[in-house]
Write a protein that holds these residues in place. Structure first.
Motif, PDB file in Angstrom:
ATOM      1  N   LEU A 110      -2.473   0.655   7.986  1.00  0.00           N
ATOM      2  CA  LEU A 110      -1.682  -0.378   8.650  1.00  0.00           C
ATOM      3  C   LEU A 110      -1.814  -0.292  10.169  1.00  0.00           C
ATOM      4  O   LEU A 110      -1.914  -1.313  10.851  1.00  0.00           O
ATOM      5  N   ASP A 111      -1.808   0.916  10.706  1.00  0.00           N
ATOM      6  CA  ASP A 111      -1.963   1.088  12.150  1.00  0.00           C
ATOM      7  C   ASP A 111      -3.300   0.544  12.627  1.00  0.00           C
ATOM      8  O   ASP A 111      -3.417   0.041  13.749  1.00  0.00           O
ATOM      9  N   SER A 112      -4.322   0.631  11.789  1.00  0.00           N
ATOM     10  CA  SER A 112      -5.648   0.149  12.172  1.00  0.00           C
ATOM     11  C   SER A 112      -5.755  -1.370  12.097  1.00  0.00           C
ATOM     12  O   SER A 112      -6.382  -1.997  12.957  1.00  0.00           O
ATOM     13  N   VAL A 113      -5.176  -1.979  11.060  1.00  0.00           N
ATOM     14  CA  VAL A 113      -5.355  -3.428  10.888  1.00  0.00           C
ATOM     15  C   VAL A 113      -4.387  -4.245  11.737  1.00  0.00           C
ATOM     16  O   VAL A 113      -4.616  -5.435  11.972  1.00  0.00           O
ATOM     17  N   LEU A 114      -3.313  -3.642  12.212  1.00  0.00           N
ATOM     18  CA  LEU A 114      -2.350  -4.391  13.015  1.00  0.00           C
ATOM     19  C   LEU A 114      -2.818  -4.415  14.469  1.00  0.00           C
ATOM     20  O   LEU A 114      -2.841  -3.405  15.152  1.00  0.00           O
ATOM     21  N   LEU A 115      -3.211  -5.589  14.926  1.00  0.00           N
ATOM     22  CA  LEU A 115      -3.706  -5.757  16.291  1.00  0.00           C
ATOM     23  C   LEU A 115      -3.054  -6.981  16.909  1.00  0.00           C
ATOM     24  O   LEU A 115      -3.310  -8.113  16.484  1.00  0.00           O
ATOM     25  N   MET A 116      -2.196  -6.763  17.888  1.00  0.00           N
ATOM     26  CA  MET A 116      -1.528  -7.868  18.567  1.00  0.00           C
ATOM     27  C   MET A 116      -2.560  -8.796  19.193  1.00  0.00           C
ATOM     28  O   MET A 116      -3.535  -8.357  19.795  1.00  0.00           O
ATOM     29  N   GLY A 117      -2.326 -10.101  19.036  1.00  0.00           N
ATOM     30  CA  GLY A 117      -3.260 -11.085  19.552  1.00  0.00           C
ATOM     31  C   GLY A 117      -4.338 -11.462  18.560  1.00  0.00           C
ATOM     32  O   GLY A 117      -5.123 -12.380  18.796  1.00  0.00           O
ATOM     33  N   ARG A 118      -4.354 -10.744  17.424  1.00  0.00           N
ATOM     34  CA  ARG A 118      -5.331 -11.076  16.378  1.00  0.00           C
ATOM     35  C   ARG A 118      -4.627 -11.126  15.021  1.00  0.00           C
ATOM     36  O   ARG A 118      -4.277 -12.196  14.554  1.00  0.00           O
ATOM     37  N   THR A 119      -4.413  -9.985  14.404  1.00  0.00           N
ATOM     38  CA  THR A 119      -3.728  -9.988  13.107  1.00  0.00           C
ATOM     39  C   THR A 119      -2.215 -10.057  13.249  1.00  0.00           C
ATOM     40  O   THR A 119      -1.506 -10.247  12.261  1.00  0.00           O
ATOM     41  N   ALA A 120      -1.725  -9.875  14.452  1.00  0.00           N
ATOM     42  CA  ALA A 120      -0.283  -9.949  14.724  1.00  0.00           C
ATOM     43  C   ALA A 120      -0.068 -10.788  15.979  1.00  0.00           C
ATOM     44  O   ALA A 120      -0.960 -10.922  16.810  1.00  0.00           O
ATOM     45  N   GLY A 121       1.113 -11.354  16.085  1.00  0.00           N
ATOM     46  CA  GLY A 121       1.410 -12.192  17.237  1.00  0.00           C
ATOM     47  C   GLY A 121       1.774 -13.598  16.811  1.00  0.00           C
ATOM     48  O   GLY A 121       2.290 -13.809  15.709  1.00  0.00           O
ATOM     49  N   GLU A 122       1.501 -14.578  17.655  1.00  0.00           N
ATOM     50  CA  GLU A 122       1.918 -15.953  17.381  1.00  0.00           C
ATOM     51  C   GLU A 122       1.153 -16.589  16.227  1.00  0.00           C
ATOM     52  O   GLU A 122       1.701 -17.405  15.494  1.00  0.00           O
ATOM     53  N   ALA A 123      -0.111 -16.239  16.055  1.00  0.00           N
ATOM     54  CA  ALA A 123      -0.928 -16.846  14.994  1.00  0.00           C
ATOM     55  C   ALA A 123      -1.753 -15.772  14.297  1.00  0.00           C
ATOM     56  O   ALA A 123      -2.964 -15.653  14.523  1.00  0.00           O
ATOM     57  N   PRO A 124      -1.142 -14.969  13.442  1.00  0.00           N
ATOM     58  CA  PRO A 124      -1.861 -13.891  12.755  1.00  0.00           C
ATOM     59  C   PRO A 124      -3.029 -14.439  11.939  1.00  0.00           C
ATOM     60  O   PRO A 124      -2.895 -15.447  11.245  1.00  0.00           O
ATOM     61  N   THR A 125      -4.176 -13.782  12.035  1.00  0.00           N
ATOM     62  CA  THR A 125      -5.389 -14.304  11.412  1.00  0.00           C
ATOM     63  C   THR A 125      -5.384 -14.220   9.884  1.00  0.00           C
ATOM     64  O   THR A 125      -6.193 -14.890   9.236  1.00  0.00           O
ATOM     65  N   ALA A 126      -4.512 -13.428   9.305  1.00  0.00           N
ATOM     66  CA  ALA A 126      -4.408 -13.368   7.842  1.00  0.00           C
ATOM     67  C   ALA A 126      -3.115 -14.021   7.348  1.00  0.00           C
ATOM     68  O   ALA A 126      -2.712 -13.817   6.204  1.00  0.00           O
ATOM     69  N   GLN A 127      -2.492 -14.787   8.209  1.00  0.00           N
ATOM     70  CA  GLN A 127      -1.207 -15.407   7.868  1.00  0.00           C
ATOM     71  C   GLN A 127      -1.320 -16.259   6.610  1.00  0.00           C
ATOM     72  O   GLN A 127      -2.265 -17.025   6.449  1.00  0.00           O
ATOM     73  N   GLY A 128      -0.347 -16.092   5.711  1.00  0.00           N
ATOM     74  CA  GLY A 128      -0.308 -16.868   4.487  1.00  0.00           C
ATOM     75  C   GLY A 128      -1.076 -16.277   3.330  1.00  0.00           C
ATOM     76  O   GLY A 128      -0.957 -16.749   2.194  1.00  0.00           O
ATOM     77  N   THR A 129      -1.869 -15.226   3.569  1.00  0.00           N
ATOM     78  CA  THR A 129      -2.613 -14.592   2.477  1.00  0.00           C
ATOM     79  C   THR A 129      -1.637 -13.952   1.496  1.00  0.00           C
ATOM     80  O   THR A 129      -0.787 -13.163   1.899  1.00  0.00           O
ATOM     81  N   PRO A 130      -1.725 -14.287   0.209  1.00  0.00           N
ATOM     82  CA  PRO A 130      -0.816 -13.669  -0.755  1.00  0.00           C
ATOM     83  C   PRO A 130      -1.086 -12.183  -0.912  1.00  0.00           C
ATOM     84  O   PRO A 130      -2.241 -11.758  -0.965  1.00  0.00           O
ATOM     85  N   ALA A 131      -0.027 -11.402  -0.967  1.00  0.00           N
ATOM     86  CA  ALA A 131      -0.146  -9.953  -1.114  1.00  0.00           C
ATOM     87  C   ALA A 131       0.865  -9.458  -2.130  1.00  0.00           C
ATOM     88  O   ALA A 131       2.034  -9.847  -2.087  1.00  0.00           O
ATOM     89  N   VAL A 132       0.419  -8.611  -3.033  1.00  0.00           N
ATOM     90  CA  VAL A 132       1.295  -7.987  -4.027  1.00  0.00           C
ATOM     91  C   VAL A 132       1.272  -6.483  -3.804  1.00  0.00           C
ATOM     92  O   VAL A 132       0.200  -5.872  -3.759  1.00  0.00           O
ATOM     93  N   VAL A 133       2.450  -5.905  -3.662  1.00  0.00           N
ATOM     94  CA  VAL A 133       2.575  -4.456  -3.452  1.00  0.00           C
ATOM     95  C   VAL A 133       3.230  -3.830  -4.678  1.00  0.00           C
ATOM     96  O   VAL A 133       4.302  -4.268  -5.111  1.00  0.00           O
ATOM     97  N   VAL A 134       2.584  -2.814  -5.232  1.00  0.00           N
ATOM     98  CA  VAL A 134       3.176  -2.036  -6.322  1.00  0.00           C
ATOM     99  C   VAL A 134       3.853  -0.835  -5.680  1.00  0.00           C
ATOM    100  O   VAL A 134       3.208   0.128  -5.272  1.00  0.00           O
ATOM    101  N   ALA A 135       5.171  -0.930  -5.555  1.00  0.00           N
ATOM    102  CA  ALA A 135       5.960   0.087  -4.853  1.00  0.00           C
ATOM    103  C   ALA A 135       6.647   0.988  -5.882  1.00  0.00           C
ATOM    104  O   ALA A 135       7.817   0.799  -6.222  1.00  0.00           O
ATOM    105  N   SER A 136       5.922   1.974  -6.372  1.00  0.00           N
ATOM    106  CA  SER A 136       6.473   2.880  -7.375  1.00  0.00           C
ATOM    107  C   SER A 136       7.343   3.939  -6.711  1.00  0.00           C
ATOM    108  O   SER A 136       7.147   4.289  -5.548  1.00  0.00           O
ATOM    109  N   ARG A 137       8.308   4.463  -7.456  1.00  0.00           N
ATOM    110  CA  ARG A 137       9.207   5.480  -6.906  1.00  0.00           C
ATOM    111  C   ARG A 137       9.802   6.324  -8.018  1.00  0.00           C
ATOM    112  O   ARG A 137      10.025   5.867  -9.125  1.00  0.00           O
ATOM    113  N   GLY A 138      10.030   7.600  -7.683  1.00  0.00           N
ATOM    114  CA  GLY A 138      10.480   8.558  -8.682  1.00  0.00           C
ATOM    115  C   GLY A 138      11.891   8.345  -9.175  1.00  0.00           C
ATOM    116  O   GLY A 138      12.213   8.675 -10.311  1.00  0.00           O
ATOM    117  N   GLY A 139      12.768   7.802  -8.305  1.00  0.00           N
ATOM    118  CA  GLY A 139      14.143   7.523  -8.679  1.00  0.00           C
ATOM    119  C   GLY A 139      14.416   6.039  -8.606  1.00  0.00           C
ATOM    120  O   GLY A 139      13.494   5.221  -8.649  1.00  0.00           O
TER     121      GLY A 139
END
Length: 216
Positions: A110-139
């Motif tokens: 995440l630290d690598s892909v987050l770049l202000m003025g490109r992937t972050a900011g007023e017009a993120p270049t991946a904006q609107g891309t669907p993302a699914v996160v599998v957030a598993s946890r022990g409890g």
């Protein structure tokens, strides 16, 4: 042809990992609907992304012609990851909870892909891309549970993936994964089994719906 960017971050291999098992089910359902599609896969446990350095960070805000050789080399590695995200039609991430947060390898990505003025900011270049996160946890850290206040995986990823990168975010949450291994949690095994079953069902359903959405 659709491209799925699939990222796993669990330190455990295969079926030993709840998040990997569910992302694999999602990916299989995805491939059934996109047999000619592309899957770009990154296993952050097997091949970790380098943690952000001063050169890698500062290069993102320095004109290419003004970068030092060290900055140029560091940014080249970041650029590969950024372009994978930008070129993806959908993103799938396995994000198990470790000590109340995400694995450090996922944070490094995440630290690598987050770049202000490109992937972050007023017009993120991946904006609107669907993302699914599998957030598993022990409890269980669901609303109303005693440990609700210790949930820093979904909250964090909501802020970064949705709030900053602008992705269209959805979660699958297999929980109580420690119940079969921890005798003190033996009474929770039926709840774990129900959660696991629901997670696999969600993976198939969400993959199919996403395939239909991209085909429309």
């Amino acid at each position: 042809m659709a491209t799925l960017l699939h990222i796993d971050s669990s330190v455990f291999p295969g079926e030993a990992s709840s998040s990997r098992a569910v992302t694999a089910a999602f990916r299989e359902a995805w491939r059934e609907h996109h047999p000619e599609g592309t899957v770009v896969y990154r296993d952050l446990a097997a091949s970790p992304v380098a943690h952000i350095t001063a050169d890698a960070w500062s290069a993102g805000y320095t004109a290419p012609s003004d970068r030092t050789p060290a900055q140029s080399a560091a940014f080249a590695e970041r650029l590969k990851l950024i372009e994978e995200l930008e070129q993806a039609d959908a993103v799938l991430i396995g994000a198990p909870m470790y000590n109340y947060s995400v694995p450090s390898t996922l944070k490094a990505w995440l630290d690598s892909v987050l770049l202000m003025g490109r992937t972050a900011g007023e017009a993120p270049t991946a904006q609107g891309t669907p993302a699914v996160v599998v957030a598993s946890r022990g409890g269980s850290y669901a609303p109303g549970t005693p440990r609700e206040g210790f949930e820093f995986v979904q909250n964090y990823l909501e802020a970064v993936l949705k709030g900053t990168l602008g992705l269209d975010l959805d979660f699958i949450v297999p929980e109580l994964t420690m119940a079969p291994r921890n005798p003190a949690m033996s009474e929770l095994v039926p709840l774990y089994e129900a959660s696991r079953k629901r997670a696999f069902e969600d993976a198939t359903i969400k993959a199919e719906r996403l395939a239909e959405r991209l085909a429309a």
